[in-house]
Design an enzyme around this catalytic site. Structure first.
Site, short mmCIF file in Angstrom:
data_model
loop_
_atom_site.label_atom_id
_atom_site.label_comp_id
_atom_site.label_asym_id
_atom_site.label_seq_id
_atom_site.Cartn_x
_atom_site.Cartn_y
_atom_site.Cartn_z
N ASP A 142 6.47 10.46 5.57
CA ASP A 142 6.08 10.69 4.19
C ASP A 142 7.27 11.31 3.44
O ASP A 142 7.85 12.31 3.89
CB ASP A 142 4.88 11.63 4.15
CG ASP A 142 4.46 11.96 2.74
OD1 ASP A 142 4.94 12.98 2.21
OD2 ASP A 142 3.67 11.20 2.16
N ASP A 160 13.15 5.00 -4.73
CA ASP A 160 12.77 3.61 -5.01
C ASP A 160 11.26 3.49 -4.79
O ASP A 160 10.81 3.01 -3.76
CB ASP A 160 13.54 2.67 -4.08
CG ASP A 160 13.25 1.20 -4.36
OD1 ASP A 160 12.66 0.90 -5.42
OD2 ASP A 160 13.59 0.36 -3.50
#
Length: 289
Positions: A142, A160
């Site tokens: 994560d 991104d």
């Protein structure tokens, strides 16, 4: 006789706007309770990946997004050796970052291993050069947790991400951006995907507000990407070095030469300088952020 299937982008349904692409051939489709993903071929744009009604990448114009998200911060920095990419599961961003001769390490943190496996199968033009490069490290984790805990430090952080909805929403929070600042070396640069300001102004304004609370400078620069409809695409830009966004074209050209003068199709030193010149409606929107 088969009828052409048109696949719409439904991201802007709320304002009464859709754009559709003819699917000449569906390469992959998966619909679950949580998401709808479809990859198809289109005569004009090549392979197109759509997730939950939002265009993610096309093989025709991906170079614009990937070049501007990587070359601008790396060359603005001028001495970047390490780059962190949060998201970017298709590896297109990492491919561009690794073109820089001076970059010694690129770490890509992707929450879902299946995204990278999907890219291996369908976008080998991105994954092939990246996964065989010893400077590249893939971390399945994560992104929020990674920037909060890692002991590594980076010169450039590139986020991104998808739009701020669902699992991607956390990547637009002040807490996440604070984590990004935590892992940046002094003088480092954070760059983020911040949508199309004409249609998604709140996304950009909120992010810039967080940047300015955490960094000496927070703003954005722009690129024109055909399949991200609605005008300019904004890339958020945050740093404690006030000189970086004002790097002149001659300096950028010299740094590009030192980096290997790799081929580009959109980015140039002059384009980088011009990208920070904002139309008044965007400048006004972020002025009070």
């Amino acid at each position: 006789m088969s009828q052409t299937r048109w696949i719409p982008e439904t991201l802007y349904d709320a304002i009464g706007m859709r754009m559709s692409f003819a699917a000449d051939r569906v390469l992959f489709e998966d619909r679950t309770d949580h998401q709808h993903l479809v990859l198809f071929e289109n005569a004009g744009f090549g392979k197109i990946l759509v997730l939950d009604g939002a265009i993610q990448v096309t093989s025709r114009d991906e170079f614009i997004y990937h070049e501007m998200m990587t070359h601008v911060p790396i060359l603005a920095h001028g001495a970047a050796r390490s780059v962190l990419i949060v998201g970017g599961g298709d590896c297109g961003m990492a491919e561009e970052a690794l073109k820089h001769r001076g970059v010694e390490r690129v770490v890509q943190v992707e929450i879902d291993a299946s995204v990278v496996e999907f890219a291996k199968a369908h976008f080998p033009e991105f994954t092939g050069p990246v996964l065989s490069d010893p400077r590249f490290a893939l971390v399945i984790a994560d992104g929020m947790d990674f920037v909060a805990r890692t002991a590594e430090r980076f010169d450039v952080v590139i986020v991104d991400s998808t739009d701020p909805q669902g699992p991607g929403a956390v990547l637009f929070t002040r807490e996440f951006y604070a984590g990004c600042k935590r892992v940046l070396r002094p003088g480092g640069v954070l760059v983020t995907q911040n949508g199309v300001p004409f249609l998604q102004p709140d996304e950009l304004v909120a992010s810039v507000g967080h940047f300015r609370a955490l960094f000496a400078e927070g703003g954005c620069y722009l690129a024109a990407i055909p399949t991200y409809v609605g005008g300019h695409m904004a890339m958020g830009f945050a740093t404690d070095d006030l000189a970086l966004r004002r790097t002149d074209a001659a300096t950028l050209a010299a740094r590009w030469e030192a980096a290997g003068r790799f081929e580009t199709r959109y980015w140039t030193p002059e384009v980088q300088v011009a990208a920070f010149a904002l139309p008044r409606f965007i400048a006004d929107a972020i002025a009070a952020a």
